[in-house]
Design a protein around this motif. Structure first.
Motif, PDB file in Angstrom:
ATOM      1  N   PRO A 228       1.085  -1.562  -0.290  1.00 58.40           N
ATOM      2  CA  PRO A 228       0.097   0.107  -0.019  1.00 58.40           C
ATOM      3  C   PRO A 228       0.626   1.395  -0.114  1.00 58.40           C
ATOM      4  N   LEU A 229       0.629   2.389  -0.818  1.00 64.48           N
ATOM      5  CA  LEU A 229       1.612   3.545  -0.879  1.00 64.48           C
ATOM      6  C   LEU A 229       1.277   4.278   0.421  1.00 64.48           C
ATOM      7  N   SER A 230      -0.172   4.613   1.071  1.00 67.07           N
ATOM      8  CA  SER A 230      -0.384   4.845   2.268  1.00 67.07           C
ATOM      9  C   SER A 230       0.840   4.313   3.344  1.00 67.07           C
ATOM     10  N   ILE A 231       1.274   3.700   3.291  1.00 69.52           N
ATOM     11  CA  ILE A 231       1.934   3.483   4.512  1.00 69.52           C
ATOM     12  C   ILE A 231       3.871   3.933   4.153  1.00 69.52           C
ATOM     13  N   LEU A 232       3.220   4.150   2.982  1.00 68.93           N
ATOM     14  CA  LEU A 232       5.128   4.677   1.676  1.00 68.93           C
ATOM     15  C   LEU A 232       5.136   6.600   2.520  1.00 68.93           C
ATOM     16  N   PRO A 233       6.391   7.194   3.014  1.00 69.53           N
ATOM     17  CA  PRO A 233       5.995   8.395   3.386  1.00 69.53           C
ATOM     18  C   PRO A 233       6.229   9.513   2.146  1.00 69.53           C
ATOM     19  N   PRO A 234       5.953  10.258   2.196  1.00 70.48           N
ATOM     20  CA  PRO A 234       5.865  11.587   1.006  1.00 70.48           C
ATOM     21  C   PRO A 234       7.670  11.936   0.463  1.00 70.48           C
ATOM     22  N   ILE A 235       7.888  11.702  -0.746  1.00 66.38           N
ATOM     23  CA  ILE A 235       8.985  12.141  -0.515  1.00 66.38           C
ATOM     24  C   ILE A 235       9.222  13.441  -0.929  1.00 66.38           C
ATOM     25  N   VAL A 236      10.640  14.048  -0.310  1.00 65.71           N
ATOM     26  CA  VAL A 236      11.030  15.786  -0.516  1.00 65.71           C
ATOM     27  C   VAL A 236      12.400  15.299  -1.023  1.00 65.71           C
ATOM     28  N   ASP A 237      12.442  17.008  -1.430  1.00 65.28           N
ATOM     29  CA  ASP A 237      14.282  17.673  -1.672  1.00 65.28           C
ATOM     30  C   ASP A 237      14.927  17.651  -0.954  1.00 65.28           C
ATOM     31  N   ASN A 238      16.287  17.446  -1.107  1.00 63.70           N
ATOM     32  CA  ASN A 238      16.915  17.868  -0.391  1.00 63.70           C
ATOM     33  C   ASN A 238      17.223  19.026   0.914  1.00 63.70           C
TER      34      ASN A 238
END
Length: 515
Positions: A228-238
Motif C-alpha cells: 500500500p502506498l499509504s504506508i510510504l512517506p512523502p518524498i521531499v527534496d534535499n
C-alpha cells in the motif's frame, strides 16, 4: 569577524557498521568528532538487523560527544546534517510510534527465496516483455531500464514482502491501517522531531527499488506487489524544511539542514558535481557512482539510475554499481584472526610482491554486476604448500579492487573523468594504486569521511552557512593522487591477474543454487 561566530554544523553519518559525527566550522575544518560502532545483530545465518532503541541512544550520545570534543556549546550548533545508509528499514505503529521489529538492513538475505520468486514470476516476465517491446518501438530510456530490472535482496520490496508474510504484528497494523514504513532517514527525522516530520528524502527513496526517477514519485512497483502506498512517506527534496530537533534531545532545538543518502553525500563531498565524474566509496561495501548530470542514463543489467540530490527544483542523477563486500572483508580478516589489527595489513602486503598465485572471491552477499550471481560462494583458490598469511591477505585486498574494476568497466570509459575514492578502505595505498593501474586513470583519494562532509556542505549551502558552491570548493583540500603505472610489463601483469581472478570467480558461481 571570527569564523567561530558564524556557528558550526554537526554532520552525522549513519553507516552500516560505524556511526560518526563531525563538528564542521565555516572554513570546512573538523573541530571535534565522535564515533561508535553500530551493533549488527545476526538472528540466523541470513538475517542482519539493528536494534532501533540501541541505534537511537548511540546517535544521541555520539552527537553530544562530538559537540563536547569540539569544545563548544550545543547552542553554537546552527544546523544538523544527516547522511544515512540506504534501504535499511523499519516499520512502526502510526498511533504510538512503537517499532514493530528491528531494522532489516540492506545486507540482509532472508528474502532470497522471495527475491528469486519475484524475478521468475509471470508478473516480472510480463513487465520485462512489455518494456522490451516498448523500448524497441520508442527507444525511451525508461523502458530500457525496466526491461533489465532485476530485484536483489538489497532492494526493499522482497524484504518488505517477507515481513508481511512472517510478522503478525506488522500484518495486524497493516490491516488496521496503523502502519508506517521508514528507511533510517525517515525514522530518524521522525524521532528527532517527535513525529512532526514524516518524510523521506529523494536520494534515499530512489535507492529503495520502489521509486520512479522519471516521474519523481513512488513507482508502480508497490502497487504491482500489493504494497500500500499509504504506508510510504512523502518524498521531499534535499533542501526541504525538515524541521528542528526536539529541544530536550540535545538541550536546545537544532535545525535539520539536510538529509541525504550516504552515497549521494559522499558524491557531493568529493565535489563530483559534474557530468562524467566518478566516485568510488570503499566502506562496508564498494559503491561506484557516475554523475550523469540532469539526464537519466541507461546502463546494463545491475546498473541502476538514482537521484543523487535535488535542490532548488533541479536534480542530479547518478548511475550506480554496488559491490556488497569491501570493508566487511577487512572485518572478516580480523574476526577469523588472520590479522590482529588493521595496521598490520600494510606490513603484510609489503612482505610479498604478489599473492603467490592465490585468489579470493568475495561473495558473502553474492557477486553483483556484471557477474550478477547471488548464489555464488566465497573462497580462496590456488592455495599451495608455500602459501603464507601475507598471500591470503593480499588476495583479499586484490579482490576488492578486481570487483571495483569490473564495475568501472561497465561504463563508457571515454566519457568518465575525475575518479575519486573515499571510505575507510581507501586509506590503503596498495588498493588505490592497483585501482589506478587497472583502470588506467589517476585516482584521487579524498578525505575518508566524505559522507559527513558532503552532508555538511549541502546543509551549509541550503541554509546560507556558505554563499555558493564556489565558496565550498575553495575550502576543500585536494587529496593524494595515484597515477597509473607507465610500465607496460606492470600493466600487463596486473591485467592478466584480473583475468585469472575472473576465471576463479566462475568456479564459485551458482554454488548455492537450490536446484
Amino acid at each position: 569577524m571570527s569564523s567561530d561566530s558564524l556557528g558550526f554544523i554537526a554532520a552525522l553519518d549513519i553507516g552500516t557498521t560505524t556511526l560518526r559525527c563531525q563538528i564542521i566550522d565555516h572554513t570546512g575544518r573538523c573541530r571535534g568528532a565522535s564515533f561508535n560502532k553500530i551493533k549488527l545483530l545476526y538472528p540466523d545465518s541470513k538475517s542482519v538487523e539493528i536494534n532501533p532503541d540501541e541505534l537511537w541512544k548511540t546517535i544521541v550520545d555520539v552527537v553530544k560527544m562530538a559537540i563536547k570534543n569540539a569544545n563548544i556549546s550545543v547552542g553554537e550548533v546552527c544546523f544538523l546534517a544527516i547522511s544515512s545508509q540506504r534501504a535499511t528499514f523499519v516499520t512502526w505503529r502510526k498511533d504510538t510510534g512503537e517499532t514493530l521489529h528491528n531494522f532489516i538492513t540492506w545486507k540482509d538475505l532472508r528474502a532470497a527465496d522471495i527475491t528469486e520468486q519475484i524475478n521468475n514470476s509471470w508478473k516480472m516476465t510480463a513487465l520485462h516483455t512489455g518494456s522490451s517491446v516498448a523500448h524497441f518501438l520508442t527507444r525511451q530510456t525508461k523502458f530500457g531500464i525496466v526491461a533489465n530490472l532485476k530485484f536483489t535482496c538489497s532492494h526493499v520490496t522482497p524484504r518488505l514482502l517477507w515481513l508481511f508474510q512472517n510478522n503478525q504484528d506488522v500484518r495486524d497494523a497493516l490491516n488496521s491501517q496503523n502502519l508506517q514504513f521508514g528507511t533510517i532517514d525517515t525514522w530518524l527525522v521522525h524521532k528527532l522531531t517527535r513525529g512532526k516530520s514524516y518524510v523521506t528524502d529523494i536520494s534515499n527513496a530512489s535507492a529503495t527499488g520502489l521509486y520512479d526517477p522519471f516521474s519523481l514519485c513512488w513507482s508502480i512497483i508497490p502497487k504491482y506487489f500489493n504494497i500500500p502506498l499509504s504506508i510510504l512517506p512523502p518524498i521531499v527534496d534535499n533542501d526541504f524544511d525538515f524541521g528542528e530537533t526536539w529541544g530536550d534531545i540535545f538541550g536546545v532545538p537544532i535545525k535539520i539542514g539536510t538529509v541525504m543518502s550516504d552515497q549521494s553525500a559522499a558524491m557531493f563531498g568529493t565535489l563530483s558535481l559534474n557530468k562524467g565524474d566518478v566516485k568510488v566509496t570503499l566502506g562496508t561495501g564498494a559503491f561506484l557512482n557516475v554523475n550523469t548530470g540532469k539526464e537519466i542514463k541507461e546502463g546494463g543489467r545491475g546498473v541502476y539510475p538514482l537521484v543523487g540530490w535535488r535542490i532548488k527544483g533541479e536534480g542530479v542523477y547518478l548511475n550506480e554499481v554496488a559491490c556488497s563486500d569491501a570493508g566487511s572483508l577487512v572485518q572478516w580478516l580480523l574476526a577469523i584472526g588472520l590479522i590482529s589489527n588493521v595496521s598490520e595489513i600494510s606490513t603484510l602486503i609489503h612482505k610479498t610482491e604478489d599473492s603467490g598465485g592465490v585468489y579470493f572471491v568475495p561473495a558473502f552477499s553474492g557477486l553483483g554486476p556484471p557477474i550478477n550471481d547471488e548464489s555464488a560462494a566465497s573462497g580462496f583458490i590456488g592455495i599451495g604448500a608455500r602459501t603464507r598469511k601475507e598471500h591470503l591477505v593480499r588476495a583479499v585486498l586484490e579482490s576488492i579492487v578486481y570487483r571495483t574494476v569490473l564495475a568501472y568497466n561497465l561504463f563508457d570509459n571515454k566519457n568518465l573523468r575525475n575518479l575519486k575514492v573515499d571510505g575507510g578502505v581507501s586509506g590503503s595505498d596498495f588498493i588505490c594504486q592497483l585501482l589506478a593501474d587497472l583502470t588506467g586513470v589517476a585516482v584521487c583519494r579524498a578525505n575518508v569521511e566524505m559522507s559527513t562532509l558532503g552532508a555538511a556542505y549541502l546543509a551549509g549551502l541550503n541554509c546560507g552557512f556558505w554563499a555558493s558552491s564556489e565558496e565550498v570548493t575553495a575550502i576543500v583540500k585536494s587529496g593524494d593522487i595515484f597515477k597509473p603505472t607507465t610500465c607496460e610489463k606492470g600493466f600487463k601483469s596486473a591485467a592478466e591477474k584480473l583475468e585469472k581472478w575472473q576465471k576463479a570467480a566462475e568456479r564459485f558461481m551458482h554454488w548455492y543454487d537450490s536446484k
